[in-house]
Design a protein around this motif. Structure first.
Motif, short mmCIF file in Angstrom:
data_model
loop_
_atom_site.label_atom_id
_atom_site.label_comp_id
_atom_site.label_asym_id
_atom_site.label_seq_id
_atom_site.Cartn_x
_atom_site.Cartn_y
_atom_site.Cartn_z
N GLU A 100 0.82 -1.20 0.00
CA GLU A 100 0.00 0.00 0.00
C GLU A 100 0.86 1.26 0.00
N ALA A 101 1.95 1.24 0.77
CA ALA A 101 2.83 2.41 0.83
C ALA A 101 3.60 2.60 -0.46
N ALA A 102 3.96 1.51 -1.12
CA ALA A 102 4.77 1.59 -2.34
C ALA A 102 3.99 2.09 -3.53
N LYS A 103 2.68 1.84 -3.54
CA LYS A 103 1.84 2.19 -4.69
C LYS A 103 2.46 1.59 -5.96
N ASP A 104 2.70 2.41 -6.98
CA ASP A 104 3.28 1.89 -8.22
C ASP A 104 4.75 2.23 -8.37
N ASP A 105 5.35 2.82 -7.33
CA ASP A 105 6.74 3.28 -7.44
C ASP A 105 7.76 2.15 -7.28
N LEU A 106 7.37 1.08 -6.65
CA LEU A 106 8.32 0.03 -6.25
C LEU A 106 7.59 -1.30 -6.22
N LEU A 107 8.21 -2.33 -6.78
CA LEU A 107 7.62 -3.66 -6.74
C LEU A 107 7.85 -4.27 -5.36
N ILE A 108 6.77 -4.59 -4.66
CA ILE A 108 6.84 -5.27 -3.37
C ILE A 108 6.48 -6.73 -3.59
N ILE A 109 7.38 -7.61 -3.21
CA ILE A 109 7.21 -9.05 -3.43
C ILE A 109 6.77 -9.70 -2.14
N ALA A 110 5.71 -10.49 -2.21
CA ALA A 110 5.24 -11.22 -1.03
C ALA A 110 6.18 -12.38 -0.74
N GLY A 111 6.52 -12.52 0.54
CA GLY A 111 7.42 -13.60 0.92
C GLY A 111 7.28 -13.97 2.37
N ALA A 112 8.11 -14.90 2.81
CA ALA A 112 8.14 -15.33 4.21
C ALA A 112 9.44 -16.07 4.45
N GLU A 113 9.86 -16.08 5.71
CA GLU A 113 11.04 -16.85 6.11
C GLU A 113 10.60 -18.03 6.97
N ILE A 114 10.80 -19.22 6.44
CA ILE A 114 10.53 -20.45 7.18
C ILE A 114 11.71 -20.66 8.13
N THR A 115 11.46 -20.62 9.41
CA THR A 115 12.53 -20.47 10.41
C THR A 115 12.64 -21.73 11.26
N ARG A 116 13.59 -22.59 10.94
CA ARG A 116 13.75 -23.88 11.62
C ARG A 116 15.21 -24.09 12.02
N ASP A 117 15.41 -25.05 12.93
CA ASP A 117 16.76 -25.47 13.27
C ASP A 117 17.37 -26.20 12.07
N MET A 118 18.66 -26.40 12.13
CA MET A 118 19.37 -27.12 11.07
C MET A 118 19.26 -28.63 11.30
N GLY A 156 17.57 -25.30 8.50
CA GLY A 156 17.91 -23.92 8.80
C GLY A 156 16.81 -22.99 8.34
N HIS A 157 17.18 -21.77 7.98
CA HIS A 157 16.20 -20.77 7.55
C HIS A 157 16.08 -20.77 6.03
N ILE A 158 14.85 -20.69 5.55
CA ILE A 158 14.57 -20.72 4.11
C ILE A 158 13.61 -19.60 3.77
N ASN A 159 13.94 -18.83 2.73
CA ASN A 159 13.04 -17.79 2.25
C ASN A 159 12.23 -18.30 1.07
N ALA A 160 10.96 -17.94 1.05
CA ALA A 160 10.09 -18.19 -0.10
C ALA A 160 9.54 -16.84 -0.54
N VAL A 161 9.80 -16.46 -1.78
CA VAL A 161 9.32 -15.18 -2.31
C VAL A 161 8.45 -15.45 -3.54
N PHE A 162 7.64 -14.46 -3.90
CA PHE A 162 6.63 -14.59 -4.94
C PHE A 162 5.54 -15.59 -4.55
N ILE A 163 5.25 -15.65 -3.26
CA ILE A 163 4.16 -16.50 -2.79
C ILE A 163 2.86 -15.71 -2.79
N THR A 164 1.76 -16.39 -2.51
CA THR A 164 0.45 -15.72 -2.49
C THR A 164 -0.17 -15.65 -1.11
#
Length: 371
Positions: free
Chosen positions: A103-121, A124-132
């Protein structure tokens, strides 16, 4: 809540004060104006945090920082399992941070939806981007979380695999779970640079397993403080893509058309690093010096990277040692011995602030464009 907003306002004021103290803001600080064969060089940050997980700022601050840096895109990647501010911000929707940033970015900047799956090794930690939907990644089984991210069209990468809290000796190593995710095409990239850290073991894993080479800020505090802006820059991934749309950036990531930009070093596969360097570092030939056979030349830099090169040609520089720098958006005037002409000029260079394999800089030959 009033105290909270006062804190946010203070943070904004401090960012402005820090920028003013350093001089006029340079909006180009992460912009690559040069075109390449694959389109554009786009700086993207695929790992950021706000107060909606363990960061220290509101999502709108992240958006303003990204604008100031000239990023093409920024991913919102709050921890799924780790929510240390939950007593103060107990929002049940893991998509809330993304929605505020978009909402803050409007059309000036592409904001990508993501999350960090946060687990022990492992894993470990895994990022998933372009999710819905980040909420759907809240699964007891980590492989199920990763499968869900992939089912949403996500691009998945392994975060800081060398992190000393999970790899005590600081060396990244593939474990059976990682190997399984890679074999099943469920993990697509790996961070070789995260914030202030670089890992040659992670770089080797990327090269050996056809994973995208990723660099991220993993920012929690303020960019301008953590990276001493404008003298420094955040760690990012340079993506070579036809345009800055979500589809183009995601396709470029999937095709490994990436270079990590870390502490003014470009880290990536040889073709990608060479593509970035050749499109931004150019050579022009001038006239001979005072009727001699010494030729005046200019190295010109059309990027925010500070290049450091070592001469490997048989000829020498007349007015410099064999190692020279070319400032961001600047040029360095040199003189070449040996009786070369504009037609025969060819500078064999090592670009010392690049890595195309662990401890191996890029070598290339620059020739002037025809006049």
């Amino acid at each position: 809540m009033r105290i909270w907003w006062m804190g946010v306002a203070a943070a904004v004021a401090l960012v402005g004060a820090a920028t003013a103290h350093e001089g006029k803001h340079d909006a180009r600080r992460m912009v690559f104006p040069a075109a390449v064969s694959g389109g554009k060089i786009l700086a993207v940050d695929l790992h950021t945090h706000s107060v909606f997980s363990d960061g220290e700022v509101w999502p709108t601050i992240r958006v303003e920082e990204a604008r100031r840096d000239g990023l093409a895109a920024m991913a919102v990647t709050e921890h799924i399992e780790y929510q240390p501010h939950a007593a103060d911000i107990p929002h049940p929707d893991r998509n809330r941070s993304f929605n505020l940033a978009r909402e803050a970015a409007k059309d000036d900047l592409l904001i990508i939806a993501g999350a960090e799956i946060t687990r022990d090794m492992p894993p470990g930690h895994i990022n998933a981007v372009f999710i819905t939907d980040a909420n759907a990644l809240r699964r007891d089984n980590v492989e199920e979380s990763v499968r869900t991210a992939n089912a949403q069209g996500g691009f998945v990468f392994w975060n800081h695999p060398y992190w000393h809290r999970q790899a005590p000796d600081g060396v990244a190593r593939l474990m059976p779970l990682h190997q399984r995710l890679i074999a099943n095409k469920q993990m697509h990239g790996i961070e070789v640079a995260n914030g202030a850290d670089y890992s040659e073991s992670a770089f080797r894993i990327a090269l050996d397993n056809n994973l995208a080479i990723i660099g991220t800020s993993d920012i929690h505090g303020l960019i301008d403080w953590d990276y001493d802006i404008p003298r420094g820059h955040r760690t990012v991934t340079l993506v070579v893509a036809p345009d800055s749309s979500a589809a183009s950036i995601r396709a470029a990531l999937q095709a490994n058309r990436t270079v990590a930009w870390y502490r003014d070093s470009l880290i990536g596969r040889p073709p990608m690093v060479e593509e970035v360097v050749r499109s931004t570092l150019t050579l022009t030939a001038g006239d001979v010096v005072e009727k001699s056979k010494v030729l005046a030349v200019t190295l010109k830099n059309a990027s925010p990277v500070r290049y450091t090169v070592r001469l490997r040609s048989p000829q020498a520089f007349y007015n410099a040692a064999d190692i020279v720098t070319v400032s961001p958006y600047g040029e360095t005037k040199l003189e070449v011995t040996g009786g070369v002409t504009p037609q025969t000029l060819a500078l064999e260079l090592e670009v010392l602030n690049t890595l195309v394999a662990p401890r191996q800089p890029l070598s290339l030959t620059l020739r002037p464009a025809a006049r």
